[in-house]
Scaffold this motif. Structure first.
Motif, PDB file in Angstrom:
ATOM      1  N   HIS A 111       0.811  -1.222   0.000  1.00 12.73           N
ATOM      2  CA  HIS A 111       0.000   0.000   0.000  1.00 12.73           C
ATOM      3  C   HIS A 111       0.852   1.283   0.000  1.00 12.73           C
ATOM      4  CE1 HIS A 111      -3.605   2.364   0.752  1.00 12.73           C
ATOM      5  NE2 HIS A 111      -2.976   2.957   1.749  1.00 12.73           N
ATOM      6  N   HIS A 115       1.177   4.551  -2.536  1.00  8.73           N
ATOM      7  CA  HIS A 115       1.153   5.998  -2.245  1.00  8.73           C
ATOM      8  C   HIS A 115       2.363   6.691  -2.885  1.00  8.73           C
ATOM      9  CE1 HIS A 115      -2.336   6.762   0.198  1.00  8.73           C
ATOM     10  NE2 HIS A 115      -2.059   5.789   1.044  1.00  8.73           N
ATOM     11  N   SER A 136      -0.045   9.204   6.207  1.00  7.02           N
ATOM     12  CA  SER A 136      -1.407   8.690   6.022  1.00  7.02           C
ATOM     13  C   SER A 136      -2.016   8.388   7.385  1.00  7.02           C
ATOM     14  CB  SER A 136      -1.368   7.435   5.150  1.00  7.02           C
ATOM     15  OG  SER A 136      -0.813   6.373   5.880  1.00  7.02           O
ATOM     16  N   ASP A 296      -6.645   7.221  -0.267  1.00  2.00           N
ATOM     17  CA  ASP A 296      -6.601   5.909  -0.916  1.00  2.00           C
ATOM     18  C   ASP A 296      -7.357   5.893  -2.243  1.00  2.00           C
ATOM     19  OD1 ASP A 296      -5.066   5.091   1.131  1.00  2.00           O
ATOM     20  OD2 ASP A 296      -6.597   3.898   2.146  1.00  2.00           O
TER      21      ASP A 296
HETATM   22 ZN    ZN Z   1      -3.397   4.916   2.299  1.00  2.00          ZN
END
Ligand code: ZN
Ligand code: KG4
Length: 335
Positions: A111, A115, A136, A296
């Motif tokens: 993840h 980003h 985040s 996201d």
């Molecule tokens: Zn995220």
């Protein structure tokens, strides 16, 4: 190469279609804020149920928006960690089923690496080496990136993530859910010099936000929720100061000419303003995704997937979700 990206690690169900890692043909993000608002935070069980109910519609919508069919997809990229296990399971199982049925290459994406790829579509000619700051709801990390797709972790938070600090502060101040954007909005009419909240002094490039949160609680206990705009603006300023100071220090010590900021907190208006102002003074290039690519989304997953698939990387059908996946890059000391 046309890649279908899927993201379902927390409470956003997202699908995107990206061509050659550059051209966004579609991006659909279905937020679950309405579901979780009444609980003041994300309820994992509800998040996974919602993903399961929505993911095929979200994929359909992304194909429709891109005006293509599954036949034209060349590969599938999916977030496989870190995140909520039930949420990740839905994305990974869906991606595997589609890839298996269509005989398409499959790639799992970290993840955070997603980003870090969010700026690529908007800034293909970004200048390396650079310092990458990921801020985040779950992470606050600084990376030295010598070249594209190379990440050396040089610091991270020892307790709360920056987004978590925003969310917890918003809860204390009863600003609503999600807390980060609410606190950002409240701060716009506040005086950021009103309250002198502490800036933690962690060694090297590490961060800590829990002391700041405690200071906010103590302030509210002592003085009540009076001038919430000023409290919000002062709290926000402390977070932005800490992030900015460490990032600029890293840029100086690693002698880079560019800084990248990504992740949900990069949507913050004050953060964007201060980073733009300070990097301009130092003649550093600044790369921050447009606001929709900070939080996201699946564009960043499709882009990261394209980079790996086009380099020949593939995952097997054994790809499994990993709620606690180590952050890419090894922990190392400053030069
Ligand atoms: Zn995220
Ligand atoms: O990257 P993201 O969508 O999800 C994670 O990977 O965690 O980030 C979500 C975080 C939340 O903590 C949210 O409150 C924060 O980003 N956030 C903001 C703003 N918009 C989102 N924080 C401060 N100011 C904002 N405008």
């Amino acid at each position: 190469m046309i890649v279908l990206g899927l993201e379902s690690s927390c409470d956003e169900t997202a699908a995107a279609v990206v061509k050659d890692g550059q051209t966004v043909l579609s991006s659909i993000v279905l937020s679950q804020h309405q579901t979780h608002r009444q609980f003041g935070g994300v309820v994992p069980e509800l998040a996974s149920r919602n993903h399961l109910g929505n993911i095929l519609d979200v994929i359909d919508a992304s194909l429709r928006e891109a005006s293509i069919t599954l036949d034209e997809i060349d590969g599938i990229a999916v977030t496989y960690g870190p995140g909520l296990i039930g949420s990740l399971l839905v994305g990974v199982c869906t991606a595997k089923a589609l890839a298996f049925a269509r005989n398409l290459p499959l790639i799992g994406i970290h993840h955070i690496e997603g980003h870090l790829n969010a700026t690529t579509v908007e800034h293909p000619a970004a200048t390396y080496p650079m310092i990458g700051l990921v801020v985040s709801g779950g992470h606050t990390s600084l990376y030295f990136m010598e070249r594209k797709n190379s990440y050396r972790l040089i610091g991270h938070t020892k307790d709360d993530a920056a987004g978590e600090a925003f969310d917890k502060a918003a809860k204390i101040l009863e600003l609503g859910f999600p807390g980060g954007p609410a606190l950002d909005k409240k701060s716009r009419t506040g005086n950021h010099r009103a309250i002198k909240f502490p800036r933690s002094q962690m060694p090297n490039y590490d961060f800590s936000f829990s002391g700041l949160k405690t200071s906010l609680s103590i302030h509210v206990q002592k003085h009540g929720k009076i001038n919430v705009e000023d409290i919000s603006a002062s709290f926000q300023e402390a977070i932005v100061d800490m992030l900015l100071t460490k990032t600029l220090k890293a840029a100086d010590q690693y002698q880079v000419k560019a800084i990248m900021v990504c992740g949900g907190v990069a949507r913050n208006s004050r953060l964007r303003h201060r980073f733009a102002e300070e990097t301009a003074k130092l003649s550093l290039d600044l790369f921050v995704p447009s606001v929709d690519l900070c939080t996201d989304n699946a564009v960043m997953i499709a882009v990261a997937g394209y980079e790996k698939l086009s380099a020949g990387e593939r995952d097997t059908w054994a790809l499994a979700p990993k709620p606690y996946l180590p952050i890419p890059g090894s922990l190392s000391c400053p030069p």
